[in-house]
Design a protein around this motif. Sequence first.
Motif, short mmCIF file in Angstrom:
data_model
loop_
_atom_site.label_atom_id
_atom_site.label_comp_id
_atom_site.label_asym_id
_atom_site.label_seq_id
_atom_site.Cartn_x
_atom_site.Cartn_y
_atom_site.Cartn_z
N ASN A 1 0.80 -1.23 0.00
CA ASN A 1 0.00 0.00 0.00
C ASN A 1 0.83 1.28 0.00
N ASP A 2 1.97 1.27 0.71
CA ASP A 2 2.79 2.48 0.77
C ASP A 2 3.70 2.64 -0.45
N ILE A 3 4.05 1.53 -1.07
CA ILE A 3 4.95 1.58 -2.24
C ILE A 3 4.20 1.21 -3.52
N GLY A 4 3.71 -0.02 -3.58
CA GLY A 4 3.08 -0.51 -4.81
C GLY A 4 1.87 0.29 -5.24
N ALA A 5 0.94 0.52 -4.32
CA ALA A 5 -0.29 1.22 -4.68
C ALA A 5 -0.02 2.67 -5.07
N VAL A 6 0.83 3.36 -4.32
CA VAL A 6 1.12 4.76 -4.62
C VAL A 6 1.82 4.88 -5.96
N PHE A 7 2.81 4.01 -6.21
CA PHE A 7 3.49 4.05 -7.50
C PHE A 7 2.51 3.78 -8.64
N ALA A 8 1.65 2.77 -8.47
CA ALA A 8 0.69 2.41 -9.52
C ALA A 8 -0.21 3.58 -9.87
N VAL A 9 -0.74 4.26 -8.85
CA VAL A 9 -1.64 5.39 -9.09
C VAL A 9 -0.90 6.53 -9.79
N ARG A 10 0.28 6.87 -9.31
CA ARG A 10 1.01 7.99 -9.90
C ARG A 10 1.46 7.69 -11.33
N ALA A 11 1.90 6.46 -11.58
CA ALA A 11 2.34 6.09 -12.93
C ALA A 11 1.16 6.08 -13.90
N LEU B 1 -6.41 13.32 -8.03
CA LEU B 1 -7.20 12.10 -7.91
C LEU B 1 -6.51 11.03 -7.06
N GLU B 2 -5.24 11.23 -6.73
CA GLU B 2 -4.48 10.19 -6.03
C GLU B 2 -5.16 9.70 -4.75
N PRO B 3 -5.55 10.58 -3.81
CA PRO B 3 -6.19 10.06 -2.58
C PRO B 3 -7.47 9.28 -2.87
N ARG B 4 -8.25 9.77 -3.83
CA ARG B 4 -9.51 9.10 -4.16
C ARG B 4 -9.26 7.72 -4.76
N LEU B 5 -8.24 7.63 -5.61
CA LEU B 5 -7.93 6.35 -6.24
C LEU B 5 -7.36 5.36 -5.22
N LEU B 6 -6.51 5.82 -4.32
CA LEU B 6 -5.97 4.95 -3.28
C LEU B 6 -7.07 4.44 -2.37
N GLU B 7 -7.99 5.31 -2.02
CA GLU B 7 -9.12 4.89 -1.18
C GLU B 7 -9.97 3.87 -1.91
N TRP B 8 -10.17 4.10 -3.22
CA TRP B 8 -10.98 3.15 -4.00
C TRP B 8 -10.29 1.79 -4.06
N MET B 9 -8.98 1.77 -4.24
CA MET B 9 -8.26 0.49 -4.30
C MET B 9 -8.46 -0.32 -3.03
N ALA B 10 -8.37 0.35 -1.89
CA ALA B 10 -8.57 -0.34 -0.61
C ALA B 10 -10.00 -0.86 -0.49
N ASP B 11 -10.97 -0.04 -0.88
CA ASP B 11 -12.37 -0.46 -0.83
C ASP B 11 -12.63 -1.63 -1.78
N ASN B 12 -12.03 -1.58 -2.96
CA ASN B 12 -12.24 -2.61 -3.96
C ASN B 12 -11.72 -3.96 -3.48
N HIS B 13 -10.51 -3.96 -2.90
CA HIS B 13 -9.97 -5.22 -2.39
C HIS B 13 -10.81 -5.75 -1.24
N GLN C 1 -18.63 3.32 -8.07
CA GLN C 1 -17.81 4.44 -7.60
C GLN C 1 -16.64 4.68 -8.55
N PHE C 2 -16.04 3.59 -9.03
CA PHE C 2 -14.90 3.76 -9.93
C PHE C 2 -15.35 4.31 -11.27
N ASP C 3 -16.51 3.89 -11.77
CA ASP C 3 -17.03 4.44 -13.01
C ASP C 3 -17.25 5.94 -12.90
N GLU C 4 -17.65 6.39 -11.71
CA GLU C 4 -17.84 7.83 -11.51
C GLU C 4 -16.51 8.57 -11.55
N ILE C 5 -15.46 7.95 -11.01
CA ILE C 5 -14.12 8.56 -11.10
C ILE C 5 -13.71 8.69 -12.57
N ILE C 6 -13.96 7.65 -13.34
CA ILE C 6 -13.61 7.69 -14.76
C ILE C 6 -14.39 8.78 -15.48
#
Length: 380
Positions: free
Chosen positions: A118-128, A139-151, A168-173
């Motif tokens: 979560n501190d390395i993989g998820a943050v890198f994935a979102v930023r990349a 959008l980074e905080p929203r996407l990180l929160e969504w990833m946690a909720d999705n899992h 929720q993710f479709d709304e982000i898109i």
Amino acid sequence: MTDHMPDEVSAVGRDHRAYTDELRSHHDVVRNVAGEWVLLRHADVVAAALDHDTFSSAVSRYLQVPNGLDGEEHTLFRQVIERHLSEEALAPFLPVFEEVAAALVDELPRGVLLDAVNDIGAVFAVRAQCAWLGWPQELEPRLLEWMADNHAATRSGERTWMADVADQFDEIIRSVLLPRRAAGSDAPDDVTTRLCRDEVDGRRLTEAELVSILRNWTGGDLGSIALCVGVIVVHLAEEPPLLEWLLGATDSEVDSIIHEILRIDDPFVSNRRITTCPVTVAGQEIPAQARVKLHWTSANRDEEVFDADRFDPSGHAADNIVYGIGKHVCPGRLLSTWELRVAVKALISSVRSIDLASHDALEREVAPVGGYQRVPVLLT
């Protein structure tokens, strides 16, 4: 062959690899309590993945472009998508990914407990991914929160929760997509805008198709990259000499090492198919319209093909199916390969050691998700 095995979602606390290793020692094909036929052997998984006529990908009731399409329709959409995922299209983003990874690694505290997932993989994935698609950093905080909720929703197996998280993710898109469509020629020149202007079969992509494609690119890839980073970090922590070796390795060698680590502990657990006619697999008769799982994690550890836990990047490369096989092979495999290589190289070039926290246990993910939920590490 048994009529039933425990449903994957209920196998809480079990190492998914050990679970399927045990099943595979007695059965080639099993049927879970959800009524799905699960193919465990490498040969059977490959044969089904290549038999597009018998094993249809049109499984979901929701639009899934392109992985839920068959035949010519799949081919048309795949051509659109691969234009954005070719080596030529992705090459300009390689230095961008390197900058993202370097900046993230510089931010990481040394000697402080971190979670590699979560501190390395998820943050890198979102930023990349945001850098690639042209999405705003906000959008980074929203996407990180969504990833946690999705899992969490996926682990629970609760369909209502999973559907709500998907919405929720479709709304982000749509928050990124709709302003670009409205702006027309004034929209920013980025991958998302170019996708909006793409055509399939002589027409512009619909909003539903665009949302589905971007959901596939981001919703799936963000979580996958984070899980992959967790698996890789665990392997590097448990095999310290590999850190030193990687420092002098070529990009191609780094890629092959990463692929082999992911073969040993494959976080891409399975894909679904539905049979179009009766078929026999490993002596088991499977009826038409049956739900089938191609179990990549099990296939990548099949003792008939691999020495499952032996680290052999070159010897196992030809049969490694981490990214699938056939015309439905992961279209984003090059993007994932490059992102993971960049993340690993940035990490190993900036630390002397990666140590698993002795007082804080690793937490495995539970099916249908693979890899680790949490990887506590100390970077020196």
